[in-house]
Each structure stands twice: as C-alpha cells, then as structure tokens.
Scaffold this motif. Sequence first.
Motif, mmCIF file in Angstrom:
data_model
loop_
_atom_site.group_PDB
_atom_site.id
_atom_site.type_symbol
_atom_site.label_atom_id
_atom_site.label_comp_id
_atom_site.label_asym_id
_atom_site.label_seq_id
_atom_site.Cartn_x
_atom_site.Cartn_y
_atom_site.Cartn_z
ATOM 1 N N HIS A 116 1.380 9.332 7.309
ATOM 2 C CA HIS A 116 1.351 8.742 8.651
ATOM 3 C C HIS A 116 1.350 9.821 9.731
ATOM 4 O O HIS A 116 0.696 9.664 10.775
ATOM 5 C CB HIS A 116 2.573 7.843 8.844
ATOM 6 C CG HIS A 116 2.647 6.697 7.883
ATOM 7 N ND1 HIS A 116 3.767 6.423 7.134
ATOM 8 C CD2 HIS A 116 1.727 5.766 7.525
ATOM 9 C CE1 HIS A 116 3.545 5.365 6.382
ATOM 10 N NE2 HIS A 116 2.317 4.949 6.599
ATOM 11 N N LEU A 167 -6.503 3.636 8.078
ATOM 12 C CA LEU A 167 -5.074 3.331 8.124
ATOM 13 C C LEU A 167 -4.679 2.919 9.541
ATOM 14 O O LEU A 167 -3.969 1.922 9.736
ATOM 15 C CB LEU A 167 -4.272 4.551 7.668
ATOM 16 C CG LEU A 167 -2.751 4.408 7.509
ATOM 17 C CD1 LEU A 167 -2.219 5.467 6.541
ATOM 18 C CD2 LEU A 167 -2.000 4.526 8.828
ATOM 19 N N GLN A 211 4.536 2.862 15.687
ATOM 20 C CA GLN A 211 3.824 1.709 15.145
ATOM 21 C C GLN A 211 3.656 1.781 13.627
ATOM 22 O O GLN A 211 3.340 0.769 12.996
ATOM 23 C CB GLN A 211 2.440 1.603 15.801
ATOM 24 C CG GLN A 211 2.480 1.327 17.292
ATOM 25 C CD GLN A 211 1.085 1.234 17.886
ATOM 26 O OE1 GLN A 211 0.369 0.254 17.664
ATOM 27 N NE2 GLN A 211 0.688 2.255 18.634
ATOM 28 N N LEU A 212 3.866 2.960 13.059
ATOM 29 C CA LEU A 212 3.661 3.121 11.622
ATOM 30 C C LEU A 212 4.972 3.152 10.834
ATOM 31 O O LEU A 212 4.954 3.372 9.616
ATOM 32 C CB LEU A 212 2.870 4.404 11.343
ATOM 33 C CG LEU A 212 1.428 4.429 11.872
ATOM 34 C CD1 LEU A 212 0.760 5.757 11.552
ATOM 35 C CD2 LEU A 212 0.615 3.272 11.308
ATOM 36 N N CYS A 244 2.251 6.380 18.535
ATOM 37 C CA CYS A 244 1.535 6.161 17.276
ATOM 38 C C CYS A 244 2.497 6.028 16.095
ATOM 39 O O CYS A 244 2.440 5.057 15.335
ATOM 40 C CB CYS A 244 0.550 7.302 17.040
ATOM 41 S SG CYS A 244 -0.368 7.192 15.469
ATOM 42 N N ARG A 261 -6.090 -0.505 10.331
ATOM 43 C CA ARG A 261 -5.411 -1.527 9.528
ATOM 44 C C ARG A 261 -4.055 -1.890 10.130
ATOM 45 O O ARG A 261 -3.630 -3.040 10.108
ATOM 46 C CB ARG A 261 -5.247 -0.991 8.109
ATOM 47 C CG ARG A 261 -4.810 -1.960 7.070
ATOM 48 C CD ARG A 261 -5.074 -1.400 5.678
ATOM 49 N NE ARG A 261 -4.343 -0.186 5.378
ATOM 50 C CZ ARG A 261 -4.899 0.994 5.113
ATOM 51 N NH1 ARG A 261 -6.206 1.136 5.152
ATOM 52 N NH2 ARG A 261 -4.154 2.042 4.820
ATOM 53 N N GLU A 262 -3.353 -0.883 10.675
ATOM 54 C CA GLU A 262 -2.021 -1.105 11.219
ATOM 55 C C GLU A 262 -2.040 -1.417 12.709
ATOM 56 O O GLU A 262 -0.984 -1.519 13.330
ATOM 57 C CB GLU A 262 -1.142 0.128 10.962
ATOM 58 C CG GLU A 262 -0.897 0.410 9.490
ATOM 59 C CD GLU A 262 -0.192 -0.734 8.769
ATOM 60 O OE1 GLU A 262 0.636 -1.416 9.420
ATOM 61 O OE2 GLU A 262 -0.466 -0.958 7.571
ATOM 62 N N VAL A 282 -3.079 0.361 15.244
ATOM 63 C CA VAL A 282 -2.840 1.476 16.169
ATOM 64 C C VAL A 282 -4.092 1.747 16.998
ATOM 65 O O VAL A 282 -3.998 2.110 18.178
ATOM 66 C CB VAL A 282 -2.416 2.738 15.397
ATOM 67 C CG1 VAL A 282 -2.174 3.907 16.355
ATOM 68 C CG2 VAL A 282 -1.163 2.466 14.572
ATOM 69 N N TYR A 291 0.803 2.820 2.753
ATOM 70 C CA TYR A 291 -0.352 3.711 2.799
ATOM 71 C C TYR A 291 -1.009 3.673 1.425
ATOM 72 O O TYR A 291 -0.462 3.089 0.475
ATOM 73 C CB TYR A 291 0.055 5.137 3.178
ATOM 74 C CG TYR A 291 1.087 5.761 2.258
ATOM 75 C CD1 TYR A 291 0.706 6.516 1.152
ATOM 76 C CD2 TYR A 291 2.449 5.589 2.488
ATOM 77 C CE1 TYR A 291 1.647 7.078 0.301
ATOM 78 C CE2 TYR A 291 3.396 6.145 1.652
ATOM 79 C CZ TYR A 291 2.998 6.888 0.562
ATOM 80 O OH TYR A 291 3.918 7.441 -0.282
ATOM 81 N N GLU A 314 -2.259 0.590 -2.940
ATOM 82 C CA GLU A 314 -1.340 0.533 -1.807
ATOM 83 C C GLU A 314 0.085 0.841 -2.230
ATOM 84 O O GLU A 314 0.660 0.177 -3.093
ATOM 85 C CB GLU A 314 -1.408 -0.839 -1.143
ATOM 86 C CG GLU A 314 -0.619 -0.895 0.153
ATOM 87 C CD GLU A 314 -1.168 -1.915 1.120
ATOM 88 O OE1 GLU A 314 -2.202 -1.626 1.766
ATOM 89 O OE2 GLU A 314 -0.573 -3.007 1.213
ATOM 90 N N ALA A 374 5.291 1.421 7.373
ATOM 91 C CA ALA A 374 3.975 0.916 6.979
ATOM 92 C C ALA A 374 3.565 1.439 5.605
ATOM 93 O O ALA A 374 3.908 2.553 5.218
ATOM 94 C CB ALA A 374 2.927 1.330 8.011
#
Length: 754
Positions: A742, A130, A718-719, A715, A133-134, A136, A724, A730, A722
């Motif tokens: 997250h 995760l 940034q999520l 952190c 992918r994002e 981070v 998950y 998804e 988002a």
Amino acid sequence: MKLIAFSLFLVGLAKDARADGGLRSLAGHTVDLDRNVIHCTEDSPCGECMGDCQKDSHCMGDLICYQKRGRAKTEEEATVPGCIGYDWSKTDWCVDPEAVEANTPRGDATCNEDGTHTFPDYGVDSQQRLLLREGVIDEIPANICEAREGKIKKNVILVVGDGMGWEMIRAGAIARQVIDELEELGCDTKTGCPDNEAAKDAFSGRSLADYYTEGKGSGLSFQELADYALVTTAAPVLQQPNDGNHYAPRNTLLEGSTGDHSDRSAPLFMNQCGFPYEFNPNSLEDGGDMANWDDAMGGEFPWDERYYQESHDASDGFDPEFILQHGTDSASTAGSYATGHKGVGGMLSQNLYEEDMSTIIEDAMKCGMAGGVVSSVPMFHATPAAFILHSNNRSNRDQLRTSWLKTNPTMVSGVCGGRYYPYEEDLQSMRDGPLSSQWTLFEQNNMTMAEDFYNGIEDLDPDNGDHVLVCVGGDFTSSGQSNMPYRGVDSTFSNRWCSSGEQIIDPDSELTIGINLTTPDELCNHYEPEELQQIPTIQENVKQTLEFLAKDDDGFFMMYEQGDIDWSAHANHMDDMLGAMLDIDDSVRMIMDWIEENGGYEKNALYVTADHDHYLTLNDHFPEALATFMIAGDSHNITPMSNSGVNAWSAAINAGRTEDSSKSQTEHLADFTTWTEEELEQVAHFWGPRGSGGNGWGSHSTRPIPLSYMGDDGCLEQLMGAPYRVVGKEVAGSPGKVDQVHVHACMYKNLFGL
C-alpha cells in the motif's frame, strides 16, 4: 511438496491430552507413528511414519516427506497418511506416497486433479488497479506521464531506516533528548562530565514513562511529521521453511531455492496432482502461504505491554515468540516498496515467478523524471538494490553488477565494498571511457578531503542527461569497512567495542556447543581519523543526492536508506545503533528543511519508515542508564564488552536445538548469549524475547513497523486494512494497518498525480 513447519516445539506430541487414547486404526493406517522424533537426513533417512523430515530425500526408498502446516487444530489435520495415531505437533513425517494419494487432502495440501484453481484468480495486479479498486482514484489514466487537470505531481522521498522498529525509534528518541538535556546542563557528551552533580541529579530515577510508552512519540525529526501508521511486512513462505523458521525461505513458485539458479532458470514448482502449484493467499496458521501479522498472537501494537512483563496471560493466544518466526528480509520488503509486488527472501523487485517488476524509479525515469538512491551501506545491498536493479538472488553479485546499468538510475550513492558496487571496468569507463559521457564518478581517495569531495557537482544537471555515482568506504579505504562510519551515541566516531565472537564446534558431532568471545580488550575505531577526513557524512551525501535530483524540471523520486541501523542491530550493538539513529535524525531534519524551502508538502511527499523490525526491548530505567554512561564519559559501555556479535538462533540451529523439545525457543536462545546479568541490568535493554539473555536474537522479526509521513493527501488512510493481491490471489489486510504494498501505491499516486 509443502512445508511450513517449525520442529522445535514438539511438546505434547505423545503427552498432549488430545493424543492420549487418540491412537486409532483406520483403513490404510497400518504403521504406528514413531513418537521418538529425530532429525532425518539424507545420510540417515527415516522409515515409514518416522520424522522429522524436511524433504523426500530424508526418507528411505520411495517414501516421501509429508509436509504439514504447523500444529493441527482438528483430527483431520492431525491425521498422518498411512500412520496410526494423531500428531498435533509441527513434525513432518516420512510416509508411503500411495497413502497420501488415498488420504483426503487437507486444507493447504488440496489440489484439483483437473488442474483447476482452488482460489479465485484476479489476474496481474498493479498499484493503479489497487488504488482504483479501493476508491482512492476514479480512473486509470491512459498515460501516467501526462499531467491531469486538478492533479498535482509531487516529488516523493522515501526514507528507510533499515530494521528501524518502534522500540529502536524510541531508543533513538530518548538518546537525542538525553544528549540535548545533558548539553543544556553544561555536560560535554563527547567526553563526559563526571563531576557535574546537577546532571546526575537530573537523571536519577529517570524512566521510560518520562518520555513515552506508546504511539508515535517525540524526540526525533521525523516524529514531527503529521501522519502516522503501522505497516505490516508479511512475507510468502513457499515449498518449505528454513530450519527453525529462521527467516522466510528463498523459495518461489519455481523449483528449489533462488540461490540454486539464475533468474527464471528453473521448472515450475508442481503440486501433488502434477500441476503448477497454486499460491495460497491465506495465513500460515490457516494453511496458506503468507506469514501474515496476527494481532492476537503478536499484539495489536508494537508497544503491547506484555512484551515488557516478566510473565503474561497467554490465554488469548499472545506469544512473545510469534514474532521470531519467518521474518522477512530487506530485499523482499524493499521490493514491495519499489514495485508493489511481494517477493520472497533475497529477491530484488521480482514477483513469485521471478519475473522483473518495474520499479518506481524506472517508471519515473520513463516519464522524464529523475530517480536515485543514497545509502549508508553498499549501493547494491538489499534495500537500495531493489530500487535500481532486478535479481532473484541478492547474493548473485555478478547479476547485480550487470542489471543496474539497464535501469540506468540518475544518481547512486553508497559504500563501494564487498563487490556490491559496479565492476571496476565500469568505474574506469566512467573515469575516462565511454560511460564518462554520461556518468560522473565521485570516489573517495587520500588526495581529496570531505569538504572538497563534491566539487563539480554543481555543474551537473539531470536535465542535461548527467548521471552521478558516489563511491566511499569499503574497497576505497584501508579499513575496508562496508558501511559508513559509526559515530556512536557520543558522536566521536571512535572508542567503541569491536564486538566479536565465534561458535565453538564439537569436533565429534560437528555441532555448536557454545560461544567464544573474541572482542579485543581495548576500544577500537571503526575508521581511522585520517580516513574520516576523506568521507563526507551521510547527511552530506543525502543533501547532495537530494539537490542533484531536484534539478530535474519534471520532478524526482529519491530513496535514502540508513542501512547500518540494521547492521548494528544484527550485532546487538546499542552504541552503534544509537549513532545510526542520530544519523537518520540529522538527515531527515535536513530533508524536512529542504521541503519547507521548496514548495512544502503541497509539492512534496515524505515517507519515513523501516523495511522490517528486529527484537529490542528497553527496560524501564534505560534513560537513566544511558545518561549515567554519558556523564561518566563511558557511553560505549551501553553495549557490554561481553557482546559477541554472534546470532544466537543461528548458533542454536547449528547446535541441533530445533529437534530438542525439552526447552522453549527462548530457553535455547539463552544458552548462546554472552551478556552477564549484571551487564544486562547496567545497560537496561536486551535483544530477543524476555528471558533469552541480553544478546539473544540478532535477526529480524515480523512485528509491524512505524511509518511517519506527510504530503500523502489521505491515500494511506483510505487503504487501512485493505486487501492486496499476490500473483493474482487476494491476501487479507491487517485491521488498522497498511502493508508495504500500500505504501508503494500511495507513493506512486503522489509521484504521478493520479
């Protein structure tokens, strides 16, 4: 078979303008829908095109229960196979299975006859995938235990105020400030100051606006942390919902409820095409399996002004009853924090196939770090248990009492009551048997006073292989209470209403017809004074747990839960709840002081949040009301004497109200509340939706919860919003918010220096 339904709101089934003239006769549609909706049961099954059913056995013969997904939005969704007429309600109907096969499948009921998937499957997810992918992190390390150049591993502390939603935090913040101001005015808040005119004048007309009405607010220790976010608590709703949508169900992707079988001991749940059911990652309203948060229906923020209005504009979809539906539980949400995977209600750190998912404590200990939990409620209760053991059923105490030793956490501290703690033979082994070589047991007894309770812990060190178990309260006291002592808002640990009540059952119908108050006329103590002398405060337990884990040279993860915030909220007991809020305030203050003295937030990360919300609303004069009670020396009356402690919606369900469409859910709740209008005005708060009475809920809600944090190094930012993944599918994120999945990922990132 699929069901995500709530049969209470059947209004408009026959009268809805969309249904007028909407009857039609199509090929294969031969029986009129029976508009006289009843409650189908195994003893009184329904015939074809009759409802409301919950499962196939509620239907006659070979008929099946055709499960719907809430109210229909299109004519296609409103079509019931084999039946004449549209149904725009949430009713589930007994139908001919051949009609279902012939009917064009609708959204969620879609299954492919060749067994192929409808939704993309991204495979097994992890917190590291995760984060990668994002964007981070830049890469997934081959070994998380190894130090990486330029990366800092931090000690991570998670504080969970069980049930501590935004309004409960505000109540606690106001209480703390009221207490401080009264004491500055010379008022003894333990006994009151009825002759202190300055105090009376100071709080005359005091309102919520004198404190705060939105955002993070101030008054409690953790509100001083630099960062703030809102966290969603979305829960899967599989197979069929609970009656009245009361909590998300304990159904996984295996057949039946987790209460009916041990871990993984059931066949896969099959879809209508005969293949394993495919998890649908969409929201319930869109035919999916997730009770996701909806800003339109519940408000973008917990402080949405419409929760505080006598009436509101519902044209944009806002519904104050939305947050009552499919609330998650502490086991499921704690599992999301502990593992980064979604589970169902009652499940402890497993995925939807009931497979064990490694917890952050297990991963920390694999890397030589220390990991432990400390709680104000039983140590194997939902939240602490999710970090140190695995089970598909939080109520399977035998499974809990065997699983924890496999994890072998560094330290466990909590109440030992209700069989939510190790077997007696394991405790005895810690005293003088094989486990004593590794484990040291600190247990409450009438020979040891609180100030001497932890004697000897200073000689123990995780680096030497030492483990600690702390047992207080519960079965170790004569009172037998299952949580740490309630201090009350006056912090006297005494003089409280021991609220109690019982449902009145009609002997003929066996349905609930009312609530009988059984609260004693005299004030009572939660624990007796001599017991209090033997029990360390929760702040002391947190301090000792923190200092012991911190001796590990490789770092540590600690989860501290103030579990009795939730317990008092279930009982609609403001006095107990405010005392628990003062407990978490004191304990977090101590943690923050420790962090400042031990490397600051460059070496430590602190997250203070909840696992779910309840449904509390403060009226505008709450600060004045609380101060008035405290000045009079009657702070216990912030909880009315007429409080029953009975869950109003459970009572309504037992009364058969989910089949009664003549009233709204709020109106049904009001029939099972016990506070008077005068009391409601005096205490200036209520539980449940406006109009349900003072103690009109007693359960969890789905409203997003606050998170105050520091040391996260960007952190979570940034999520925000988002997506998950849940078992490879998804799930969309909520704009401007993070999910508990997250939060786990960011704790993991900081703990292992990713």
